[in-house]
Design a protein around this motif. Structure first.
Motif, short mmCIF file in Angstrom:
data_model
loop_
_atom_site.label_atom_id
_atom_site.label_comp_id
_atom_site.label_asym_id
_atom_site.label_seq_id
_atom_site.Cartn_x
_atom_site.Cartn_y
_atom_site.Cartn_z
N LEU A 1 -53.71 -62.76 -63.57
CA LEU A 1 -53.82 -64.19 -63.81
C LEU A 1 -52.49 -64.81 -63.41
N ARG A 2 -52.51 -65.72 -62.44
CA ARG A 2 -51.27 -66.30 -61.90
C ARG A 2 -51.21 -67.78 -62.24
N SER A 3 -50.05 -68.21 -62.71
CA SER A 3 -49.88 -69.62 -63.06
C SER A 3 -49.60 -70.43 -61.79
N PRO A 4 -49.78 -71.77 -61.87
CA PRO A 4 -49.30 -72.61 -60.77
C PRO A 4 -47.78 -72.47 -60.63
N GLU A 5 -47.26 -72.72 -59.47
CA GLU A 5 -45.82 -72.65 -59.24
C GLU A 5 -45.13 -73.78 -59.98
N PHE A 6 -43.96 -73.50 -60.53
CA PHE A 6 -43.18 -74.51 -61.26
C PHE A 6 -41.70 -74.30 -60.97
N VAL A 7 -40.89 -75.28 -61.35
CA VAL A 7 -39.44 -75.19 -61.21
C VAL A 7 -38.83 -74.90 -62.57
N ILE A 8 -37.97 -73.87 -62.65
CA ILE A 8 -37.34 -73.50 -63.91
C ILE A 8 -36.29 -74.54 -64.27
N GLN A 9 -36.44 -75.20 -65.44
CA GLN A 9 -35.56 -76.29 -65.85
C GLN A 9 -34.86 -76.02 -67.18
N HIS A 10 -35.21 -74.92 -67.84
CA HIS A 10 -34.62 -74.61 -69.16
C HIS A 10 -33.97 -73.22 -69.12
N ASP A 11 -33.16 -72.94 -70.17
CA ASP A 11 -32.39 -71.69 -70.21
C ASP A 11 -33.22 -70.47 -70.58
N PHE A 12 -34.29 -70.67 -71.36
CA PHE A 12 -35.04 -69.54 -71.90
C PHE A 12 -36.54 -69.76 -71.75
N LEU B 1 -48.76 -59.54 -82.21
CA LEU B 1 -47.95 -60.28 -81.25
C LEU B 1 -46.51 -60.36 -81.74
N GLN B 2 -45.56 -60.08 -80.85
CA GLN B 2 -44.14 -60.13 -81.17
C GLN B 2 -43.45 -61.13 -80.23
N TRP B 3 -42.49 -61.86 -80.78
CA TRP B 3 -41.74 -62.79 -79.94
C TRP B 3 -40.87 -62.02 -78.94
N HIS B 4 -40.81 -62.57 -77.75
CA HIS B 4 -39.96 -62.01 -76.69
C HIS B 4 -39.29 -63.18 -75.99
N THR B 5 -38.05 -62.99 -75.57
CA THR B 5 -37.29 -64.06 -74.92
C THR B 5 -36.70 -63.57 -73.60
N TRP B 6 -36.85 -64.38 -72.56
CA TRP B 6 -36.17 -64.14 -71.29
C TRP B 6 -35.06 -65.18 -71.13
N ASN B 7 -33.87 -64.73 -70.78
CA ASN B 7 -32.78 -65.62 -70.38
C ASN B 7 -32.93 -65.89 -68.88
N VAL B 8 -33.20 -67.14 -68.53
CA VAL B 8 -33.46 -67.49 -67.12
C VAL B 8 -32.46 -68.52 -66.60
N LYS B 9 -31.28 -68.57 -67.24
CA LYS B 9 -30.27 -69.56 -66.82
C LYS B 9 -29.93 -69.43 -65.34
N GLU B 10 -29.86 -68.21 -64.86
CA GLU B 10 -29.46 -67.99 -63.46
C GLU B 10 -30.49 -68.48 -62.46
N PHE B 11 -31.71 -68.74 -62.94
CA PHE B 11 -32.78 -69.16 -62.03
C PHE B 11 -33.10 -70.66 -62.14
N LYS B 12 -32.29 -71.42 -62.90
CA LYS B 12 -32.56 -72.85 -63.05
C LYS B 12 -32.54 -73.53 -61.69
N GLY B 13 -33.59 -74.32 -61.47
CA GLY B 13 -33.73 -74.99 -60.19
C GLY B 13 -34.56 -74.24 -59.17
N PHE B 14 -34.87 -72.94 -59.47
CA PHE B 14 -35.67 -72.13 -58.56
C PHE B 14 -37.17 -72.32 -58.85
N LYS B 15 -37.96 -72.15 -57.80
CA LYS B 15 -39.41 -72.16 -57.97
C LYS B 15 -39.86 -70.78 -58.47
N ALA B 16 -40.83 -70.78 -59.39
CA ALA B 16 -41.28 -69.52 -59.99
C ALA B 16 -42.74 -69.67 -60.43
N ARG B 17 -43.33 -68.55 -60.82
CA ARG B 17 -44.65 -68.56 -61.44
C ARG B 17 -44.75 -67.38 -62.41
N LEU B 18 -45.62 -67.51 -63.40
CA LEU B 18 -45.90 -66.43 -64.35
C LEU B 18 -47.13 -65.67 -63.89
#
Length: 465
Positions: A11-22, A58-75
């Motif tokens: 299942l692939r999400s639409p493409e988005f731009v990473i704008q937050h740190d986590f 279900l357990q909480w999980h966190t990704w640090n994505v600061k280095e990718f801010k401004g990049f296009k991505a998808r889940l």
């Protein structure tokens, strides 16, 4: 879910731009890296990934994505596994500038304890939860493991699933007490070393090695292996307070090849004991794939002070009843001039009393340790005054309240003149008794109900009929 674990897909999400740190999210389901997972794809490449822990919770999980801010991505939700735990559970995917958990690889013990803390809130609200028997803060427990008096405390370890109310994800929980009644919960002692292919840390024992260092022996079960067909015996060294444990680089300290050409099935639960100043160990198992008639206890002797090299001495005991298919959790110790073997044979717990010459155990009497089917896998130790104390796992609770399982109150053991095992509550239990309420003789008749006035919500009731 559709077709259970057999269904697969992405299942692939639409493409988005990473704008937050986590990116915070809840995840559960199968632990199959690359096969049942949530991936973060940045510019077409997998930049982050996470899986469940072979648990529905279900357990909480966190990704640090600061280095990718401004990049296009998808889940990308990936389910490429059709076998056991071939699914992934997800909820509440949130983009945030605040981390829900410590981002990045998390220490397995820290993660496990966070899960227990969550369940403890529900467990504390359950009015049916035992009030003075030992139990973990929350979630599942079974066998007591490695009780040991050290540094002014009795330390109790136990089989523990920090991720749910049912059996699974075996860790070693840890607590300590000064008076056998009031317990202090300690950090989880052992977690499976997933990076080494370890799936479960099964039962075992604790002692001090020849250098006076705390050491744990336990059965290690590998991922994807049947506990009946494959097991190794591992060891871990502890610090002086028995809080932090380091698994030995030399693990396994024993593997099946130690038996030469003999195969031991369901080989597990090492129990350390001393005889004439030397260190020995017994383990349970069977010789015929649990077909009955060859349930055994095997015997080993240490060949170095560090207790990392062991010699197989042979079969200590074969159960005389042909219907017994296997032996678990053997305890073997000297008491009142006799030797006692306590075993858990997939039915009510039994004991045998007899003599031991360093290689051969010759039983002369036998009996039941407890008449309840909900008492199992006991483990014991000697206190500083030479009294042998025993705790058993109490099972059979319905679950659903954030907890499951507890231990019996401590029992003091002795051998009577007939060579039978006798048990009394440890005298420390008297601390729990406060106001006494006595009812005199009452003639009971059919259909009669007699309810005494309440004197609290935790009662110790003694009746004489």
């Amino acid at each position: 879910y559709l077709q259970g674990d057999t269904s697969t897909g992405e299942l692939r999400s639409p493409e988005f731009v990473i704008q937050h740190d986590f990116i915070n999210f809840l995840i559960g389901g199968g632990e199959h890296p690359g096969k049942t997972c949530l991936n973060l794809a940045v510019q077409g490449e997998v930049a982050r990934t996470a899986t469940g822990l072979d648990a529905e919770r279900l357990q909480w999980h966190t990704w640090n994505v600061k280095e990718f801010k401004g990049f296009k991505a998808r889940l990308v939700v990936v389910d490429g596994e059709s076998g056991g735990w071939g699914h992934v559970n997800l909820d509440q995917i949130v983009f945030s500038d605040t981390a829900k958990t410590r981002p990045g690889p998390q220490d397995p013990i820290v993660r496990a304890m966070a899960s227990v803390e969550e369940s403890a809130q529900a467990a504390a609200k359950d009015p049916s939860r035992p009030g003075f028997h030992f139990r973990p803060p929350g979630n599942w427990m079974n066998d007591p493991n490695g009780p040991i008096f050290h540094g002014g405390y009795l330390h109790m370890f136990y089989q523990h699933n920090p991720y749910g109310e049912n059996w699974g994800h075996m860790h070693w929980g840890h607590a300590r007490t000064k008076d056998l009644i009031r317990w202090q919960h300690m950090p989880i002692a052992l977690a499976p070393s997933k990076e080494l292919g370890e799936e479960h840390v099964f039962s075992g024992s604790a002692t001090l090695d020849g250098e006076g260092r705390p050491i744990i022996f336990y059965t290690s079960i590998a991922k994807g292996k049947s506990a009946g067909e494959h097991a190794e015996q591992w060891a871990a060294l502890g610090d002086e307070k028995l809080v932090s444990w380091r698994k030995l680089p030399a693990n396994p300290i024993m593997e099946d090849g130690i038996h030469g050409g003999r195969r031991i099935w369901d080989w597990r639960d090492p129990y350390h004991f001393k005889h004439q100043g030397e260190s020995y160990m017994v383990l349970g198992g069977n010789l015929n794939q649990a077909k009955g008639g060859q349930a055994v206890v095997t015997l080993y002797k240490a060949s170095n002070r560090e207790l990392t090299r062991w010699e197989y001495l042979g079969i200590l005991f074969t159960h005389p009843d042909r219907e017994v298919v296997n032996i678990e959790c053997p305890n073997f110790f000297e008491l009142d001039g006799k030797w006692v073997l306590i075993i858990s044979p997939h039915r009510r717990v039994e004991y045998f009393v007899g003599s031991f010459d360093g290689k051969t155990f010759t039983p002369s009497t036998r009996g039941l340790v407890d008449h309840s089917d909900n008492y199992y896998a006991p483990n014991g130790t000697f206190d500083p005054n030479g009294n042998h104390l025993l705790w058993g796992w109490v099972r059979g609770f319905p679950g659903g309240g954030g907890w499951n399982g507890c231990l019996t109150l401590p029992r003091r053991l002795s051998i009577d003149r007939q060579g039978l095992l006798r048990q009394t509550l440890a005298p420390e239990v008297k601390q729990l008794r406060e106001n006494q309420f006595r009812i005199g003789k009452v003639l009971l008749k059919e259909g009669m109900r007699y309810v005494p006035p309440p004197r609290g919500n935790q009662l110790d009731i003694q009746t004489e009929v």
